[in-house]
Design a protein around this motif. Structure first.
Motif, PDB file in Angstrom:
ATOM      1  N   GLU A 199      40.327 -22.910  -7.961  1.00 23.50           N
ATOM      2  CA  GLU A 199      39.961 -24.329  -8.103  1.00 23.50           C
ATOM      3  C   GLU A 199      40.483 -24.811  -9.448  1.00 23.50           C
ATOM      4  O   GLU A 199      41.188 -24.060 -10.135  1.00 23.50           O
ATOM      5  CB  GLU A 199      38.432 -24.515  -7.991  1.00 23.50           C
TER       6      GLU A 199
ATOM      7  N   SER B 127      41.087 -22.236  -1.105  1.00 26.16           N
ATOM      8  CA  SER B 127      40.045 -23.030  -1.756  1.00 26.16           C
ATOM      9  C   SER B 127      39.385 -23.917  -0.711  1.00 26.16           C
ATOM     10  O   SER B 127      39.769 -23.919   0.464  1.00 26.16           O
ATOM     11  CB  SER B 127      40.647 -23.881  -2.875  1.00 26.16           C
TER      12      SER B 127
ATOM     13  N   PHE C 224      45.705 -27.995  -8.170  1.00 25.74           N
ATOM     14  CA  PHE C 224      44.790 -27.609  -9.242  1.00 25.74           C
ATOM     15  C   PHE C 224      45.584 -27.220 -10.487  1.00 25.74           C
ATOM     16  O   PHE C 224      46.695 -26.690 -10.398  1.00 25.74           O
ATOM     17  CB  PHE C 224      43.923 -26.428  -8.816  1.00 25.74           C
TER      18      PHE C 224
ATOM     19  N   ALA D 148      36.868 -22.126 -12.641  1.00 26.95           N
ATOM     20  CA  ALA D 148      37.126 -22.501 -11.244  1.00 26.95           C
ATOM     21  C   ALA D 148      35.974 -22.136 -10.315  1.00 26.95           C
ATOM     22  O   ALA D 148      35.622 -22.904  -9.414  1.00 26.95           O
ATOM     23  CB  ALA D 148      38.424 -21.843 -10.768  1.00 26.95           C
TER      24      ALA D 148
ATOM     25  N   LEU E 185      33.368 -24.208  -7.485  1.00 29.64           N
ATOM     26  CA  LEU E 185      33.272 -23.880  -6.058  1.00 29.64           C
ATOM     27  C   LEU E 185      31.843 -23.592  -5.596  1.00 29.64           C
ATOM     28  O   LEU E 185      31.597 -23.410  -4.409  1.00 29.64           O
ATOM     29  CB  LEU E 185      34.188 -22.692  -5.730  1.00 29.64           C
TER      30      LEU E 185
END
Length: 209
Positions: free
Chosen positions: A14, A40, A50, A87, A91
């Motif tokens: 991410e 993702s 990203f 990241a 998520l």
């Protein structure tokens, strides 16, 4: 690069991913014969772009992801790695939440399936154990290492953090889970990750033969 693929390694990613890990994954795994596929949650888009964590106000790397995590199965991969930096925290986000309900973010649901796949190796480095912290069932009693910043999160989620003196261990392997302390040990982590994949395949070959 090896001409014939040994299989795919899925990297969950991410925004604000670690640049060092991203660069080394793209170099090391293809050299060992493994394809790297980034996955993702795309929020209904065909693709999302990203960027890595900024360094000196510069975003060094970008990746465009087209693989929706809801549409893949852990068994499609030889191994699955959660990339480091921030990241994985992103998520964990849920649009709707209910008191007492386990985290329903797509990446967390994917990990629930992946953790039960004995022959699929799972890896984290640095902050990426954050994704496992979203559901205590993913970490309870597992021996792990991580960045010092998130020790409290990991231990509160039931993880058994391994120490080496007054620092966390560089690398820990507990069953199908391989964890690295931070990007400084990424090469050691990747060597161990591939070794665990190939060790599992050897066992399967022996059992089948």
């Amino acid at each position: 690069m090896t001409s014939e693929s040994k299989g795919k390694i899925g990297v969950i990613i991410e925004e604000h991913f670690d640049a060092t890990e991203y660069r080394r994954f793209n170099e090391f795994f293809p050299e060992r014969g493994y394809e790297v596929e980034y996955i993702s949650h795309l929020w209904g888009n065909e693709s999302l772009k990203f960027g890595s964590n900024p360094e000196n106000d510069q975003i060094e790397f970008h990746v465009t992801v087209t693989k929706e995590i809801n549409d893949v199965e852990p068994s499609e991969y030889k191994g699955i790695i959660c990339i480091g930096a921030y990241a994985m925290d992103r998520l964990r986000y849920q649009v709707s939440v209910k008191k007492g309900q386990k985290n329903q973010a797509p990446a967390v649901a994917f990990l629930r399936k992946a953790i039960s796949e004995e022959n699929v190796k799972l890896g984290t480095i640095c902050h990426s154990l954050w994704l496992f912290c979203a559901d205590r069932d993913l970490l309870e009693g597992r021996k792990v290492t991580c960045a010092h910043n998130i020790i409290c999160d990991v231990e509160n989620a039931g993880g058994d953090v391994v120490y080496d003196g007054d620092v966390t261990a560089d690398l820990v392997i507990d069953g199908n889970l391989i964890t690295g302390k931070h990007p400084g040990v990424v090469d050691e982590f990747m060597e161990a990750f591939v070794a665990e994949i190939e060790k599992a395949e050897q066992k399967q070959t022996v059992a089948a033969g």
